[in-house]
Design a protein around this motif. Sequence first.
Motif, PDB file in Angstrom:
ATOM      1  N   VAL A  78       1.017  -1.159   0.379  1.00  0.00           N
ATOM      2  CA  VAL A  78       0.307  -0.218   0.164  1.00  0.00           C
ATOM      3  C   VAL A  78       0.971   1.438   0.102  1.00  0.00           C
ATOM      4  CG1 VAL A  78      -1.970   1.541   1.236  1.00  0.00           C
ATOM      5  CG2 VAL A  78      -1.898  -1.282   1.290  1.00  0.00           C
ATOM      6  N   VAL A  79       1.773   1.015   1.342  1.00  0.00           N
ATOM      7  CA  VAL A  79       3.016   2.474   0.919  1.00  0.00           C
ATOM      8  C   VAL A  79       3.629   2.571  -0.163  1.00  0.00           C
ATOM      9  CG1 VAL A  79       4.864   3.284   2.003  1.00  0.00           C
ATOM     10  CG2 VAL A  79       3.429   2.052   3.415  1.00  0.00           C
ATOM     11  N   ARG A  80       4.072   1.595  -1.125  1.00  0.00           N
ATOM     12  CA  ARG A  80       4.834   1.839  -2.041  1.00  0.00           C
ATOM     13  C   ARG A  80       3.669   2.110  -3.245  1.00  0.00           C
ATOM     14  NH1 ARG A  80       7.098  -3.218  -0.613  1.00  0.00           N
ATOM     15  NH2 ARG A  80       5.824  -4.592  -1.905  1.00  0.00           N
ATOM     16  N   ALA A  81       2.154   1.814  -3.317  1.00  0.00           N
ATOM     17  CA  ALA A  81       1.647   1.463  -4.121  1.00  0.00           C
ATOM     18  C   ALA A  81       1.531   3.375  -4.789  1.00  0.00           C
ATOM     19  CB  ALA A  81      -0.173   1.389  -4.036  1.00  0.00           C
ATOM     20  N   CYS A  82       0.985   4.230  -3.186  1.00  0.00           N
ATOM     21  CA  CYS A  82       1.082   5.788  -2.973  1.00  0.00           C
ATOM     22  C   CYS A  82       2.148   6.712  -2.642  1.00  0.00           C
ATOM     23  CB  CYS A  82       0.258   5.784  -1.479  1.00  0.00           C
ATOM     24  SG  CYS A  82      -1.559   5.045  -1.652  1.00  0.00           S
TER      25      CYS A  82
END
Length: 225
Positions: A78-82
């Motif tokens: 999730v962090v990487r996608a944002c």
Amino acid sequence: MAELAGATEAPALRRVVIIDDHGIFRAGLKSEMSGRVQVVGEGHDVDSAIAAVRAALPEVVLLDVHLPGGTGGGGAEVVRACRDLPQVRFLAISVSDQAEDVVSVIRAGARGYVTKTISTTELAAAVESVATGDAVFSPRLAGFVLDAFGTAGVADVRDEELDRLSAREVEVMRLIARGYTYREIASELFLSIKTVETHVSKVLRKLQLSSRHELTRWAERRRIV
């Protein structure tokens, strides 16, 4: 009625999205944090988390580390996608206090990591700190970050090669580097040997390595064995 002289408006509450796969925890956290933060979204898995963050653009995301869905990368995914949303900061909150979980989500770009034993007052303070750009860790967990990244700041700990791997692939890679056999890894992670072989092949391909020996040296250099 005229306003009282000298009266000032209360500061705006920090806008927060809560991500956790247990609805009862999200509801409890939302209730506990009422009046301390403004909850503007929720998510229960990787896909709904990414959608909620992008829709609400909160100041802080309270993020569980172990989430279903996506490609298996959990909270770190999730962090990487944002990453293209620099105004959004992530604070991991989990029952896990394992070094690999801490390192994984911080390497992805989270600004802090606390366990679910944290008090409501402490969590509110942690949200405020993360919102203003500081890094926050439960005392025991800070040592994991220092061990993994030395004196580097949290903003500098990302490893683009490691980011190519899913959370499961990182688990398999670490056990391979520790000398586990495929059968032992399968038993440890409750996978089939065939699945372990597939994960190892993907890890070697993504990292452009050709053998277990090279993989072990790669992991040792990054102090993630």
